[in-house]
Scaffold this active site. Structure first.
Site, PDB file in Angstrom:
ATOM      1  N   ASN A  99       0.810  -1.224   0.000  1.00 50.82           N
ATOM      2  CA  ASN A  99       0.000   0.000   0.000  1.00 50.82           C
ATOM      3  C   ASN A  99       0.843   1.274   0.000  1.00 50.82           C
ATOM      4  OD1 ASN A  99      -2.580  -0.988  -0.222  1.00 50.82           O
ATOM      5  ND2 ASN A  99      -2.890  -1.205   1.991  1.00 50.82           N
ATOM      6  N   LEU A 336      -3.812  -9.345   5.387  1.00 51.69           N
ATOM      7  CA  LEU A 336      -3.471  -8.928   4.019  1.00 51.69           C
ATOM      8  C   LEU A 336      -2.084  -8.304   3.900  1.00 51.69           C
ATOM      9  CD1 LEU A 336      -6.961  -7.495   2.960  1.00 51.69           C
ATOM     10  CD2 LEU A 336      -5.939  -9.670   2.317  1.00 51.69           C
ATOM     11  N   HIS A 337      -1.423  -8.046   5.010  1.00 50.12           N
ATOM     12  CA  HIS A 337      -0.041  -7.543   4.983  1.00 50.12           C
ATOM     13  C   HIS A 337       0.102  -6.276   4.145  1.00 50.12           C
ATOM     14  CE1 HIS A 337      -0.218 -12.041   5.035  1.00 50.12           C
ATOM     15  NE2 HIS A 337       0.200 -11.771   6.246  1.00 50.12           N
ATOM     16  N   CYS A 338      -0.916  -5.424   4.177  1.00 49.53           N
ATOM     17  CA  CYS A 338      -0.897  -4.141   3.442  1.00 49.53           C
ATOM     18  C   CYS A 338      -0.690  -4.336   1.945  1.00 49.53           C
ATOM     19  CB  CYS A 338       0.182  -3.189   3.961  1.00 49.53           C
ATOM     20  SG  CYS A 338      -0.015  -2.713   5.669  1.00 49.53           S
ATOM     21  N   ALA A 339      -1.042  -5.501   1.412  1.00 48.33           N
ATOM     22  CA  ALA A 339      -0.854  -5.724  -0.031  1.00 48.33           C
ATOM     23  C   ALA A 339      -2.070  -6.467  -0.584  1.00 48.33           C
ATOM     24  CB  ALA A 339       0.437  -6.501  -0.274  1.00 48.33           C
TER      25      ALA A 339
END
Ligand code: PLP
Length: 385
Positions: A99, A336-339
């Site tokens: 992100n 989601l691990h910012c992705a």
């Protein structure tokens, strides 16, 4: 006892010398660099220069001032994305981005920048040819991650860089997951901008990051203000690194970062990467034949960092993460691990995955322990579909 498998978020533990460097700065130096001219200010300036020289040496750069310090990789990426474009310019990126690339680009899209997002394959790896097919006359920049923070898969930035150079477009590498983790010689790559976290593979404290710029003239600075240089002028200096470093820098962070990078250079990035590849092989050997556990990404240690995403069938990632922590003291990151685009690519959106990420201090027995914990949870809670 806990076992830490969240090095992709921030590395821990840090080498002891990182703590010693920070303690030395705070107990014996303490001044503000480049400002006051007294001995402690001069000494603080040396601390920052030391970190810059260490970073330059790690990345094969002869000029330390081509490195700008930032507070994290996100700020480094934003510096490029908000400093490069004019309305109507284009940028090509990928579905695997964090992100910290994606969100600024979505904002820039609303401001008239043409954003093209190219899909990776189902394992999350980019085809450089497919990426370049999206480049057109408007494209000013191609930006992609060096290694995915979800799968650990490494992209061929050498090839992408060559193709970008041949097409005359800038190339930015998001090296948040690879700086300090694998050999990265910028002098041998066709890379115009490289953004890295200081607090992950470089083993520094949180609040540190850096940006390499090949051509500082190509960018407007993100912030302007006091630099301690040319104080009689109302305009921002245009020389490096002052053009992009306004305000007091994180000197105690730099003191730790210098020592973190020194540790990485002493141990060697090839050795660190080999260590992490070995741990991946050990983990895969334990879990890959388990019918209740799904593994994502390329699973080839040759193109892998120490990051691996998994799921246990019929259990949510958050449940697995909770059980790993509560029952076994195994600390992972879930979700989601910012992705989000990476998970859409892998078919794991919207729940995400359980991410294991080891580091230079993770031992083989820790990885074995984690793999056994995972299998136990799968056995107790999962059902074969
Ligand atoms: N890019 C990638 C691929 C990342 O994994 C991360 C952090 O997890 C970032 C960018 C942002 O890094 P930072 O937290 O240093 O801003």
């Amino acid at each position: 006892m806990v076992r830490y498998f969240d090095n992709a978020a921030t590395s821990w533990p840090k080498p002891k010398r990182v703590l010693r460097g920070m303690k030395h700065y705070f107990t014996s130096v303490g001044g503000n660099p480049g400002r006051s001219g007294h001995r402690l200010s001069v000494e603080a300036g040396r601390v920052v220069l030391d970190a810059r020289e260490e970073a330059a040496a790690l990345f094969g750069l002869s000029d330390p001032s081509s490195i700008v310090f930032t507070k994290n990789a996100t700020e480094a990426i934003n510096t490029v994305l908000y400093g490069l474009f004019k309305s109507g310019d284009g940028v090509v990126t990928t579905t695997m981005e964090h992100n910290s690339v994606l969100r600024p680009l979505m904002d820039l899209k609303e401001k008239g920048i043409v954003v093209t997002i190219v899909p990776a394959d189902e394992k999350g790896i980019l085809d450089p040819g497919v990426l370049m097919n999206a480049v057109d006359d408007r494209t000013k920049l191609v930006v992609c991650t060096h290694a995915s923070n979800v799968t650990g898969g490494i992209n061929d930035i050498e090839r992408i860089g060559l193709l970008c150079r041949a097409r005359g477009v800038f190339f930015m590498v998001d090296a948040a997951q690879t700086a300090g983790v694998l050999p990265l010689d910028i002098s041998r790559l066709q890379v115009d901008f490289l953004a890295a976290s200081g607090h992950k593979g470089l083993l520094g404290p949180q609040g540190t990051g850096l940006l390499y710029l090949r051509d500082p003239g190509s960018l407007r600075p993100l912030t302007r203000g006091g630099t301690g240089s040319l104080s009689d002028r109302e305009y921002q200096p245009d020389f490096m690194p002052d053009k992009f470093e306004s305000g007091t820098v994180n000197v105690i962070g730099m003191a730790g970062l210098a020592e973190g990078i020194r540790y990485v250079r002493t141990r060697g990035t090839t050795n660190i990467h080999n260590h992490e590849k070995k741990l991946l092989s050990v983990f895969l050997e334990e879990v890959s034949s388990n019918g209740r556990i799904d593994l994502y990404g390329p699973l080839d240690p040759g193109i892998h960092t120490g990051v691996l995403s998994i799921n246990i069938r019929r259990l949510s990632p958050s449940k697995v993460g909770e059980l790993l922590d509560a029952q076994f003291g195994v600390l992972t990151r879930i979700g989601l691990h910012c992705a989000p685009g990476a998970h859409k690519t892998l078919g794991t959106f919207p729940d995400g995955t359980v991410r294991f990420s080891w580091g230079p201090f993770t031992r083989e027995k820790d990885v074995m322990y984690a793999a056994h914990a995972l299998k136990k949870i799968a056995e107790q809670n999962g059902k074969v579909s």
